[in-house]
Scaffold this motif. Structure first.
Motif, PDB file in Angstrom:
ATOM      1  N   ALA A 145       4.749   7.930  26.866  1.00 44.99           N
ATOM      2  CA  ALA A 145       4.084   8.980  26.090  1.00 44.99           C
ATOM      3  C   ALA A 145       4.497   8.866  24.634  1.00 44.99           C
ATOM      4  O   ALA A 145       5.608   8.436  24.317  1.00 44.99           O
ATOM      5  CB  ALA A 145       4.453  10.354  26.642  1.00 44.99           C
TER       6      ALA A 145
ATOM      7  N   TYR B 125       4.996  11.151  21.271  1.00 46.49           N
ATOM      8  CA  TYR B 125       5.201  12.541  20.868  1.00 46.49           C
ATOM      9  C   TYR B 125       5.046  12.680  19.364  1.00 46.49           C
ATOM     10  O   TYR B 125       5.355  11.761  18.611  1.00 46.49           O
ATOM     11  CB  TYR B 125       6.587  13.030  21.318  1.00 46.49           C
ATOM     12  CG  TYR B 125       6.622  13.215  22.813  1.00 46.49           C
ATOM     13  CD1 TYR B 125       6.218  14.406  23.390  1.00 46.49           C
ATOM     14  CD2 TYR B 125       6.994  12.172  23.651  1.00 46.49           C
ATOM     15  CE1 TYR B 125       6.200  14.568  24.765  1.00 46.49           C
ATOM     16  CE2 TYR B 125       6.982  12.321  25.029  1.00 46.49           C
ATOM     17  CZ  TYR B 125       6.579  13.516  25.578  1.00 46.49           C
ATOM     18  OH  TYR B 125       6.554  13.671  26.936  1.00 46.49           O
TER      19      TYR B 125
ATOM     20  N   ALA C 273       5.325  11.838  30.108  1.00 45.75           N
ATOM     21  CA  ALA C 273       4.371  12.846  29.652  1.00 45.75           C
ATOM     22  C   ALA C 273       4.669  14.220  30.220  1.00 45.75           C
ATOM     23  O   ALA C 273       4.132  15.214  29.751  1.00 45.75           O
ATOM     24  CB  ALA C 273       2.951  12.434  30.025  1.00 45.75           C
TER      25      ALA C 273
ATOM     26  N   ARG D  14       7.221  15.975  29.820  1.00 48.12           N
ATOM     27  CA  ARG D  14       7.916  16.812  28.831  1.00 48.12           C
ATOM     28  C   ARG D  14       6.957  17.758  28.132  1.00 48.12           C
ATOM     29  O   ARG D  14       7.309  18.881  27.831  1.00 48.12           O
ATOM     30  CB  ARG D  14       8.633  15.932  27.805  1.00 48.12           C
ATOM     31  CG  ARG D  14       9.835  15.247  28.376  1.00 48.12           C
ATOM     32  CD  ARG D  14      10.606  14.413  27.396  1.00 48.12           C
ATOM     33  NE  ARG D  14      10.360  14.679  26.009  1.00 48.12           N
ATOM     34  CZ  ARG D  14      10.697  13.857  25.033  1.00 48.12           C
ATOM     35  NH1 ARG D  14      11.264  12.708  25.301  1.00 48.12           N
ATOM     36  NH2 ARG D  14      10.470  14.153  23.780  1.00 48.12           N
ATOM     37  N   GLY D  15       5.744  17.260  27.868  1.00 46.38           N
ATOM     38  CA  GLY D  15       4.681  18.117  27.365  1.00 46.38           C
ATOM     39  C   GLY D  15       4.788  18.564  25.927  1.00 46.38           C
ATOM     40  O   GLY D  15       3.858  18.414  25.173  1.00 46.38           O
TER      41      GLY D  15
ATOM     42  N   LEU E 260       3.388  16.523  22.876  1.00 45.17           N
ATOM     43  CA  LEU E 260       2.713  15.340  23.396  1.00 45.17           C
ATOM     44  C   LEU E 260       1.507  15.004  22.526  1.00 45.17           C
ATOM     45  O   LEU E 260       0.646  15.845  22.283  1.00 45.17           O
ATOM     46  CB  LEU E 260       2.268  15.588  24.838  1.00 45.17           C
ATOM     47  CG  LEU E 260       1.567  14.428  25.539  1.00 45.17           C
ATOM     48  CD1 LEU E 260       2.505  13.238  25.694  1.00 45.17           C
ATOM     49  CD2 LEU E 260       1.042  14.880  26.894  1.00 45.17           C
ATOM     50  N   TRP E 261       1.452  13.782  22.044  1.00 45.83           N
ATOM     51  CA  TRP E 261       0.339  13.306  21.214  1.00 45.83           C
ATOM     52  C   TRP E 261      -0.607  12.447  22.046  1.00 45.83           C
ATOM     53  O   TRP E 261      -1.820  12.537  21.912  1.00 45.83           O
ATOM     54  CB  TRP E 261       0.876  12.529  20.019  1.00 45.83           C
ATOM     55  CG  TRP E 261      -0.147  12.181  18.985  1.00 45.83           C
ATOM     56  CD1 TRP E 261      -0.724  13.029  18.078  1.00 45.83           C
ATOM     57  CD2 TRP E 261      -0.720  10.887  18.730  1.00 45.83           C
ATOM     58  NE1 TRP E 261      -1.620  12.344  17.293  1.00 45.83           N
ATOM     59  CE2 TRP E 261      -1.623  11.021  17.672  1.00 45.83           C
ATOM     60  CE3 TRP E 261      -0.539   9.633  19.316  1.00 45.83           C
ATOM     61  CZ2 TRP E 261      -2.351   9.958  17.163  1.00 45.83           C
ATOM     62  CZ3 TRP E 261      -1.267   8.569  18.797  1.00 45.83           C
ATOM     63  CH2 TRP E 261      -2.162   8.735  17.737  1.00 45.83           C
TER      64      TRP E 261
ATOM     65  N   VAL F 122      -0.742   9.858  25.986  1.00 45.37           N
ATOM     66  CA  VAL F 122      -0.126   9.107  27.083  1.00 45.37           C
ATOM     67  C   VAL F 122      -0.464   7.647  26.836  1.00 45.37           C
ATOM     68  O   VAL F 122      -1.451   7.325  26.168  1.00 45.37           O
ATOM     69  CB  VAL F 122      -0.620   9.579  28.469  1.00 45.37           C
ATOM     70  CG1 VAL F 122      -0.152  10.996  28.753  1.00 45.37           C
ATOM     71  CG2 VAL F 122      -2.121   9.472  28.591  1.00 45.37           C
TER      72      VAL F 122
ATOM     73  N   LEU G 281      -6.550  14.901  27.028  1.00 48.86           N
ATOM     74  CA  LEU G 281      -5.429  14.071  26.586  1.00 48.86           C
ATOM     75  C   LEU G 281      -5.923  12.791  25.924  1.00 48.86           C
ATOM     76  O   LEU G 281      -6.837  12.138  26.421  1.00 48.86           O
ATOM     77  CB  LEU G 281      -4.546  13.656  27.769  1.00 48.86           C
ATOM     78  CG  LEU G 281      -3.564  14.666  28.312  1.00 48.86           C
ATOM     79  CD1 LEU G 281      -2.776  14.058  29.477  1.00 48.86           C
ATOM     80  CD2 LEU G 281      -2.615  15.148  27.241  1.00 48.86           C
TER      81      LEU G 281
END
Length: 111
Positions: free
Chosen positions: A30, A32, A48, A50-51, A54-55, A57, A77
């Protein structure tokens, strides 16, 4: 939703290097963001999760084009796909799921 996405060159190099040294295996991870701009890459299947921040995946296709199947994309996403299938060149492309189909996004790299 076809905005121009901008990634710092040093981050793109880190991602492409991780994909290159992992081959013939693929990588998952991921990207970020910090302040709305992509800033870090975390490798791993659960990266991913962690959320927060998140920019996108990310995964690699060591022996295929940097084109995802629609089933690989998630609604809402951004997905980055790295291909190692091009002789001497690594490729990273950005995709979103739009109306059930993969739609490529413009990804630019800046210094």
């Amino acid at each position: 939703m076809n905005e121009v996405l901008v990634m710092p060159r040093n981050l793109a190099i880190r991602i492409l290097h991780a994909a290159q040294i992992a081959q013939p295996e693929s990588i998952r991870g991921a990207v970020y963001a910090r302040g709305g701009e992509p800033a870090s890459f975390v490798q791993g299947d659960d990266a991913a999760a962690r959320g927060d921040g998140l920019w996108a995946v990310l995964w690699s296709h060591p022996q295929a084009e940097a084109v995802p199947a629609a089933s690989e994309l998630k609604v809402g996403l951004l997905s980055l796909v790295v291909s190692l299938n091009i002789k001497g060149v690594l490729e990273m492309r950005a995709w979103r799921l739009v109306d059930g189909a993969a739609q490529e996004q413009v990804l630019t790299i800046r210094d």
